[in-house]
Scaffold this motif. Sequence first.
Motif: not given
Length: 478
Positions: A387-397
């Motif tokens: 899921s893109p929301h496990t990491a990609y959309s979460q920890y962009q910094w």
Amino acid sequence: MFSGEKKPPILLRCSSSLLLFLSAACLIFWFPSSPDTLIQRQHDHHIQHHDPPHVNQTRNQNTNNNSKNAEVLITPTKPSVTVPTCNQKVSVYVYTLPAKFNFELLHNCHDLNFRTDMCPHVANSGLGQPLPTMGPTLATNNSSSWFATNQFAAEMIFHARLLNHPCRTYDPARATLFYVPYYGGLHVSSKFRERNLTARDELDVSLVDYLQSQSTWQKHNGKDHFIALGRIVRDFTSSWLGAGRLLKLAGVENMSVLIIERNPFIGSNQHGIPYPSYFHPSTWQEMSTWQTKMRETHRRHLFSFIGAKRRKASIRNEFIKQCGESTRCMLLNCRGSNEEARKCQEPSEVLKVMSESVFCLQAPGDSFTRRSTFDSVLAGCIPVFFSPHTAYSQYQWYLPEERSEYSMYIDQRNKARKRIEEALLKIPSEKVRMMREKIIGLIPSLTYANPNASDFGFEDAVDVALASLTKQVKKFVD
């Protein structure tokens, strides 16, 4: 008696000591402690402060070096290092809140979570209990860097780091950021069974009232303020029984919210920060030693999965089935109370499996994110997301924009999820090597350094957040 003669050395020493003593007494008399200093002493008594350590810019390569130094350094990867003091664009003021908003909550640590006694976990400024050993596979000479850290302890660790941070200022007029050290995650978890909504939200509302009465808040209406929370966004916004509404309060919506899982759809003022793992180094040597170990470790499993079945995440059941049927997969099934399940609660066992694996499957569970993602990075294991929301959309910094540099993505709606081993075997070995090196390079910025450390020679998760937040806030207040 000694006129015209040299004074004996002992009297010279006494005279010098007396002169130093009188000078010090005069300084103390003329420069007494300021109110800010007294507040700092009262507020920071539980944090050990250190002078910035001296770090040599070059290292002696002579093999006859002192054996004690040889025990401390195990072939660090950096031949030289410039120790950072503070990002000149960052200046953070830490509010001294009434104790009911943070430290006083810890007095009832047995009741902070109805599932877990949090007393062992809130020890050592949120790092938890020291781990005396990580087992023979993971052993280094830096055993003091390892703690049984609870996955929801980020807000305490963040607070402790900022109390001792070189970018901290005690002058609000100089601050670019204002940190509100509210232990909102610990508070909301203590109210999960509270049916009286007024009682549930009372402390949250009181915090907003307090902040809005401060001149520092009123200057920019709180837009230069931020809070760090150690639980997922659902716990502060949902309508389910027990969840709070902290993030729905008007004042909080003006602040930046650093949180371990943000709402990827509407959380514009929310910014993902890493779940804390178990490694909290005090020096760059400790960090470098661990990175070297993860580069050199033998990875005998192509992939692994650590987790249990979830009613709302059927894809996990599929992973457990595939992994159990493969000779190239290591499965640590966390369901039940048998010996294998108990290993899931042992940091050394979790990291052992991951450090011996090339890829680590990161399936969503009760929510989008997993602490396991950060454990896998720490172990140099390439995460596989579904899921893109496990990491990609979460920890962009924190994560590279190009996801293929450090991770594998298999859409959970794609049929490829039924043939994970086949998909992983198709990745060229050189690509795998580059991905692993990228992951190992990310370890420092995804790690929370020991709060008692100072100027340890690398940017940790807190430093990354402060730098990114400063850029973000500048857009609102300029």
